[in-house]
Design a protein around this motif. Structure first.
Motif, PDB file in Angstrom:
ATOM      1  N   UNK A  12      70.833 -35.627  65.772  1.00  0.00           N
ATOM      2  CA  UNK A  12      70.523 -34.569  64.816  1.00  0.00           C
ATOM      3  C   UNK A  12      69.940 -33.336  65.513  1.00  0.00           C
ATOM      4  N   UNK A  13      69.099 -33.537  66.505  1.00  0.00           N
ATOM      5  CA  UNK A  13      68.405 -32.434  67.165  1.00  0.00           C
ATOM      6  C   UNK A  13      69.240 -31.716  68.217  1.00  0.00           C
ATOM      7  N   UNK A  14      70.215 -32.401  68.783  1.00  0.00           N
ATOM      8  CA  UNK A  14      71.029 -31.790  69.823  1.00  0.00           C
ATOM      9  C   UNK A  14      72.050 -30.819  69.237  1.00  0.00           C
ATOM     10  N   UNK A  15      72.334 -29.769  69.983  1.00  0.00           N
ATOM     11  CA  UNK A  15      73.403 -28.846  69.615  1.00  0.00           C
ATOM     12  C   UNK A  15      74.737 -29.449  70.039  1.00  0.00           C
ATOM     13  N   UNK A  16      75.827 -28.889  69.521  1.00  0.00           N
ATOM     14  CA  UNK A  16      77.156 -29.336  69.903  1.00  0.00           C
ATOM     15  C   UNK A  16      77.300 -29.250  71.424  1.00  0.00           C
ATOM     16  N   UNK A  17      77.760 -30.326  72.036  1.00  0.00           N
ATOM     17  CA  UNK A  17      77.897 -30.385  73.482  1.00  0.00           C
ATOM     18  C   UNK A  17      76.648 -30.870  74.191  1.00  0.00           C
ATOM     19  N   UNK A  18      75.533 -31.017  73.452  1.00  0.00           N
ATOM     20  CA  UNK A  18      74.293 -31.516  74.030  1.00  0.00           C
ATOM     21  C   UNK A  18      74.445 -32.968  74.470  1.00  0.00           C
ATOM     22  N   UNK A  19      73.646 -33.366  75.441  1.00  0.00           N
ATOM     23  CA  UNK A  19      73.765 -34.710  76.019  1.00  0.00           C
ATOM     24  C   UNK A  19      72.446 -35.465  75.890  1.00  0.00           C
ATOM     25  N   UNK A  20      72.540 -36.707  75.473  1.00  0.00           N
ATOM     26  CA  UNK A  20      71.390 -37.616  75.444  1.00  0.00           C
ATOM     27  C   UNK A  20      71.664 -38.720  76.459  1.00  0.00           C
ATOM     28  N   UNK A  52      72.549 -47.999  80.751  1.00  0.00           N
ATOM     29  CA  UNK A  52      72.349 -46.555  80.682  1.00  0.00           C
ATOM     30  C   UNK A  52      73.573 -45.929  80.026  1.00  0.00           C
ATOM     31  N   UNK A  53      73.331 -45.158  78.962  1.00  0.00           N
ATOM     32  CA  UNK A  53      74.408 -44.483  78.247  1.00  0.00           C
ATOM     33  C   UNK A  53      74.279 -42.978  78.382  1.00  0.00           C
ATOM     34  N   UNK A  54      75.424 -42.315  78.470  1.00  0.00           N
ATOM     35  CA  UNK A  54      75.498 -40.866  78.323  1.00  0.00           C
ATOM     36  C   UNK A  54      76.170 -40.639  76.974  1.00  0.00           C
ATOM     37  N   UNK A  55      75.503 -39.928  76.085  1.00  0.00           N
ATOM     38  CA  UNK A  55      76.042 -39.666  74.747  1.00  0.00           C
ATOM     39  C   UNK A  55      76.119 -38.164  74.530  1.00  0.00           C
ATOM     40  N   UNK A  56      77.316 -37.671  74.235  1.00  0.00           N
ATOM     41  CA  UNK A  56      77.550 -36.242  74.063  1.00  0.00           C
ATOM     42  C   UNK A  56      77.831 -35.954  72.599  1.00  0.00           C
ATOM     43  N   UNK A  57      77.132 -34.961  72.066  1.00  0.00           N
ATOM     44  CA  UNK A  57      77.322 -34.604  70.662  1.00  0.00           C
ATOM     45  C   UNK A  57      78.574 -33.786  70.491  1.00  0.00           C
TER      46      UNK A  57
END
Length: 57
Positions: A12-20, A52-57
């Motif tokens: 919810x907090x990340x912008x489009x293309x943001x990565x968690x 470990x996960x990379x999650x892209x919005x």
């Protein structure tokens, strides 16, 4: 449930293309929640009882 809530809030907090980057205990089933909340999810590493996960919005 805390982990799932964290994943939803991060998305919810990340912008489009943001990565968690998410580190989780190997036995916790976060894949479904990550796939529902993010456009792309990749398991980067799995060792020592963690994943470990990379999650892209």
């Amino acid at each position: 449930r805390l982990g799932q809530a964290f994943i939803r809030k991060a998305a919810e907090l990340l912008k489009k293309g943001g990565v968690a980057w998410i580190v989780a205990n190997r036995h916790l089933p976060y894949e479904a929640e990550l796939n529902a909340a993010f456009k792309r999810v990749r398991l980067v590493a799995e060792a020592g009882g963690y994943k470990l996960f990379e999650a892209v919005k």
